[in-house]
Design a protein around this motif. Structure first.
Motif, PDB file in Angstrom:
ATOM      1  N   SER A 290       0.817  -1.211   0.000  1.00 21.59           N
ATOM      2  CA  SER A 290       0.000   0.000   0.000  1.00 21.59           C
ATOM      3  C   SER A 290       0.850   1.259   0.000  1.00 21.59           C
ATOM      4  O   SER A 290       0.411   2.318  -0.453  1.00 21.59           O
ATOM      5  N   GLY A 291       2.087   1.184   0.502  1.00 22.79           N
ATOM      6  CA  GLY A 291       2.969   2.347   0.532  1.00 22.79           C
ATOM      7  C   GLY A 291       3.725   2.578  -0.750  1.00 22.79           C
ATOM      8  O   GLY A 291       4.526   3.509  -0.845  1.00 22.79           O
ATOM      9  N   GLY A 292       3.507   1.717  -1.751  1.00 27.72           N
ATOM     10  CA  GLY A 292       4.174   1.895  -3.029  1.00 27.72           C
ATOM     11  C   GLY A 292       5.583   1.344  -3.075  1.00 27.72           C
ATOM     12  O   GLY A 292       6.297   1.540  -4.064  1.00 27.72           O
ATOM     13  N   HIS A 293       6.025   0.663  -2.024  1.00 31.11           N
ATOM     14  CA  HIS A 293       7.372   0.091  -2.016  1.00 31.11           C
ATOM     15  C   HIS A 293       7.413  -1.276  -2.685  1.00 31.11           C
ATOM     16  O   HIS A 293       8.486  -1.841  -2.905  1.00 31.11           O
ATOM     17  N   THR A 295       5.150  -3.509  -5.835  1.00 33.69           N
ATOM     18  CA  THR A 295       4.043  -3.580  -6.783  1.00 33.69           C
ATOM     19  C   THR A 295       3.347  -4.928  -6.652  1.00 33.69           C
ATOM     20  O   THR A 295       3.900  -5.867  -6.061  1.00 33.69           O
ATOM     21  N   VAL A 296       2.157  -5.028  -7.210  1.00 32.33           N
ATOM     22  CA  VAL A 296       1.451  -6.310  -7.164  1.00 32.33           C
ATOM     23  C   VAL A 296       2.248  -7.403  -7.875  1.00 32.33           C
ATOM     24  O   VAL A 296       2.351  -8.520  -7.355  1.00 32.33           O
ATOM     25  N   PRO A 297       2.840  -7.148  -9.063  1.00 28.19           N
ATOM     26  CA  PRO A 297       3.668  -8.198  -9.684  1.00 28.19           C
ATOM     27  C   PRO A 297       4.817  -8.653  -8.792  1.00 28.19           C
ATOM     28  O   PRO A 297       5.153  -9.843  -8.767  1.00 28.19           O
ATOM     29  N   GLU A 298       5.431  -7.729  -8.036  1.00 25.98           N
ATOM     30  CA  GLU A 298       6.498  -8.118  -7.111  1.00 25.98           C
ATOM     31  C   GLU A 298       5.937  -8.958  -5.969  1.00 25.98           C
ATOM     32  O   GLU A 298       6.579  -9.911  -5.506  1.00 25.98           O
ATOM     33  N   ALA A 299       4.738  -8.607  -5.518  1.00 29.12           N
ATOM     34  CA  ALA A 299       4.092  -9.398  -4.472  1.00 29.12           C
ATOM     35  C   ALA A 299       3.798 -10.805  -4.971  1.00 29.12           C
ATOM     36  O   ALA A 299       3.963 -11.795  -4.241  1.00 29.12           O
ATOM     37  N   VAL A 300       3.349 -10.916  -6.226  1.00 29.58           N
ATOM     38  CA  VAL A 300       3.083 -12.225  -6.816  1.00 29.58           C
ATOM     39  C   VAL A 300       4.369 -13.038  -6.880  1.00 29.58           C
ATOM     40  O   VAL A 300       4.387 -14.235  -6.543  1.00 29.58           O
ATOM     41  N   ILE A 381      -3.082 -12.896 -14.935  1.00 30.78           N
ATOM     42  CA  ILE A 381      -4.379 -13.027 -14.262  1.00 30.78           C
ATOM     43  C   ILE A 381      -4.261 -12.645 -12.793  1.00 30.78           C
ATOM     44  O   ILE A 381      -5.103 -11.920 -12.249  1.00 30.78           O
ATOM     45  N   ALA A 382      -3.194 -13.130 -12.134  1.00 31.30           N
ATOM     46  CA  ALA A 382      -3.006 -12.814 -10.713  1.00 31.30           C
ATOM     47  C   ALA A 382      -2.691 -11.340 -10.517  1.00 31.30           C
ATOM     48  O   ALA A 382      -3.264 -10.680  -9.633  1.00 31.30           O
ATOM     49  N   ASP A 383      -1.774 -10.790 -11.318  1.00 32.00           N
ATOM     50  CA  ASP A 383      -1.398  -9.381 -11.179  1.00 32.00           C
ATOM     51  C   ASP A 383      -2.604  -8.462 -11.313  1.00 32.00           C
ATOM     52  O   ASP A 383      -2.888  -7.640 -10.439  1.00 32.00           O
ATOM     53  N   VAL A 384      -3.309  -8.600 -12.433  1.00 35.42           N
ATOM     54  CA  VAL A 384      -4.419  -7.695 -12.724  1.00 35.42           C
ATOM     55  C   VAL A 384      -5.599  -7.962 -11.795  1.00 35.42           C
ATOM     56  O   VAL A 384      -6.267  -7.029 -11.330  1.00 35.42           O
ATOM     57  N   GLY A 385      -5.880  -9.238 -11.526  1.00 35.70           N
ATOM     58  CA  GLY A 385      -7.013  -9.573 -10.670  1.00 35.70           C
ATOM     59  C   GLY A 385      -6.867  -9.033  -9.261  1.00 35.70           C
ATOM     60  O   GLY A 385      -7.796  -8.414  -8.718  1.00 35.70           O
ATOM     61  N   VAL A 386      -5.705  -9.258  -8.656  1.00 36.22           N
ATOM     62  CA  VAL A 386      -5.474  -8.765  -7.294  1.00 36.22           C
ATOM     63  C   VAL A 386      -5.484  -7.238  -7.277  1.00 36.22           C
ATOM     64  O   VAL A 386      -6.066  -6.619  -6.379  1.00 36.22           O
TER      65      VAL A 386
END
Length: 529
Positions: A290-293, A295-300, A381-386
């Protein structure tokens, strides 16, 4: 402080029997081998990997369902060697000695997984190259930007179904549904999407009593699709396999569609659920996201290290007597690619809490010539969906205590039963029309244009109607022919002769031209791939 996953060492497990309790012996079978199925294995798989590694090293003797012997490969380098050396470790399950001597019956719970089929997963050499080439080339025709728009649209549609309730189970109402909706559309069978398809896809890989029936349900739907696409081609994955110059039979096409559907669905559903669980249960993870440190792809990608969608892949079969990880492997022995234990191998990852950002050395998608060809679609699918879910519901909070979360599955993978979350209720949003799933087949378009010209040829004595430019065939409303030629590398630009465009009519990823490769790279950069 919460641990990344509840089943890791030191995490809340629920009641654990004392050392002297007989329940501790449930995981030990004939010959002193540990079972990789049953309560102990499902409750604490990482604990089981630790025991096996301590007792046997990087390759351990284990027991499958029904106490069938096999080898579980735990080491990262040993898994890489096994997956990259098909001359020693074949994917042809007919080599399995237990299958040849009748130890494993045809109705074994894992039969849908290991029963030989005429598909690339069970092939080596030239056969594998032909079949895998058809899948890879067809994957190359998928429009990644179109898929991402499709995922975003269906994600918002799913959120619309529950956004006014203020409570959702993110597993059954989102993670399990989104991948099947998208994969059915990509394959060309959106009408087959229903609850039964979702349930069958989850059931057929779990070694249950109904796995065989679930497999039959899926195959039936795909067989109908192949027959329909032979009669009525369309711009979808099924048609691309049917039309591919490799000359696949209907059975080969059906089986490869099943492979792509189930592998992509299962992996992506588990991945989405795991990422969302991390977001809801790990304060550090959510703060970075949430702090921008992060990205969702990095989280995936981090999740692919910590909680790979498939914990193991069954299997490989020894071509001859050999040695691996200090163990003597006999010809016909079964081996299991240990994805989760390889990702936590102390040799490559001594600190399991270390940030793996930017490191894609994990084995979440296996390795070697059989590495998953659809991994980029699963990531998309995971990146965009989440991302779409969190954009709509940024205030999601876990609705139960973390210790109440539970999993089901088998040694190849497991998934959350439920992930209940609360949020502030809000009104639904409008969704848009579905985008195209891929690039049209220029060869089929040429046939359709020629057919149209023949049927609209002027009758003697009559004034001919204005001709439609062939370059505009297949374009949508408001799309110019020039724009279509630029957007679709496989479509011949206006003014190019039929003979000049013939080479571009067959979708061959390996033979892509330099301008096409450049355009693909720019498209991926633009879409955030």
């Amino acid at each position: 402080m919460t641990t990344p996953f509840p089943y890791e060492r030191g995490a809340a497990q629920g009641p654990v029997p004392p050392p002297e309790c007989p329940a501790h012996g449930l995981g030990i079978g004939p010959g002193g081998r540990r079972r990789i199925y049953g309560p102990e294995a499902e409750r604490d798989p990482h604990g089981l990997y630790d025991k096996l590694r301590a007792e046997h090293g990087s390759v351990a003797p284990v027991l499958l369902h029904g106490d069938v012997p096999a080898w579980l490969v735990l080491g990262h380098s040993e898994n890489l060697h096994m997956t990259r050396t098909p001359s020693q470790f074949s994917r042809d399950s007919r080599r399995w000695r237990a299958l040849q001597d009748g130890t494993v019956a045809p109705d074994h719970p894992l039969a849908p997984i290991f029963t030989w089929q005429p598909i690339c997963v069970f092939a080596d050499g030239a056969t594998h190259e032909r079949q895998r080439g058809a899948v890879t080339d067809s994957m190359g025709r998928i429009d990644t930007r179109g898929v991402r728009r499709h995922v975003n649209r269906h994600s918002n549609r799913l959120v619309n179904d529950f956004c006014q309730e203020g409570r959702v189970d993110l597993v059954s109402q989102f993670a399990e549904r989104l991948p099947m909706m998208v994969m059915c559309a990509i394959l060309g069978m959106p009408e087959e999407y229903n609850d039964r398809m979702v349930q069958a896809a989850r059931d057929m890989t779990r070694g249950t009593a109904t796995a065989v029936a679930s497999n039959a349900y899926v195959i039936g739907a795909l067989t109908r699709l192949v027959r329909r696409r032979r009669r009525e081609p369309a711009d979808d994955f099924a048609t691309w396999l049917v039309e591919h110059p490799s000359g696949m039979t209907d059975q080969e096409v059906s089986e490869h569609l099943r492979l792509v559907l189930i592998a992509s669905y299962e992996a992506t559903a588990n991945l989405i659920a795991s990422v969302l669980r991390m977001v809801l249960t790990d304060p550090r993870f959510r703060a970075r996201l949430s702090g921008g440190h992060m990205t969702v792809p990095e989280a995936v990608e981090q999740t692919l290290w910590d909680e790979p969608p498939f914990t193991a892949v069954f299997g490989r079969w020894a071509v001859g007597d050999t040695e691996l990880g200090g163990q003597q492997i006999k010809a016909g022995d079964a081996l299991i690619v240990g994805i989760a234990p390889a990702n936590s191998d102390p040799v490559v990852r001594p600190d399991l809490n270390a940030d793996m950002e930017g490191n894609r050395a994990h084995l979440a998608f296996s390795g070697g010539p059989h590495e998953c060809p659809g991994q980029d679609i699963g990531r998309a699918i995971a990146d965009v969906g989440v991302d779409a879910l969190l954009m709509r519901l940024p205030d999601l909070e876990l609705a139960v205590d973390e210790s109440e979360l539970s999993w089901i599955g088998n040694f190849m993978g497991r998934h959350l039963v439920e992930l209940p979350a609360d949020f502030a209720a809000r009104p639904p949003q409008d969704d848009k029309e579905p985008p195209s799933m891929g690039r049209p087949n220029p060869q089929r378009q040429d046939r359709e244009v020629r057919s149209t010209v023949r049927h609209t040829a002027p009758t003697p004595g009559r004034t001919p109607a204005p001709a439609t430019a062939p370059a505009a065939a297949g374009t949508g409303a408001g799309t110019t022919p020039a724009a279509t030629a630029a957007d679709e590398p496989g479509v011949a630009p206006a003014g190019e002769s039929a003979g000049q465009s013939a080479a571009g009519r067959i979708p061959q990823q390996r033979g892509e031209t330099a301008p096409a490769r450049l355009w693909r790279a720019v498209s991926r950069w633009w879409s955030g791939d």
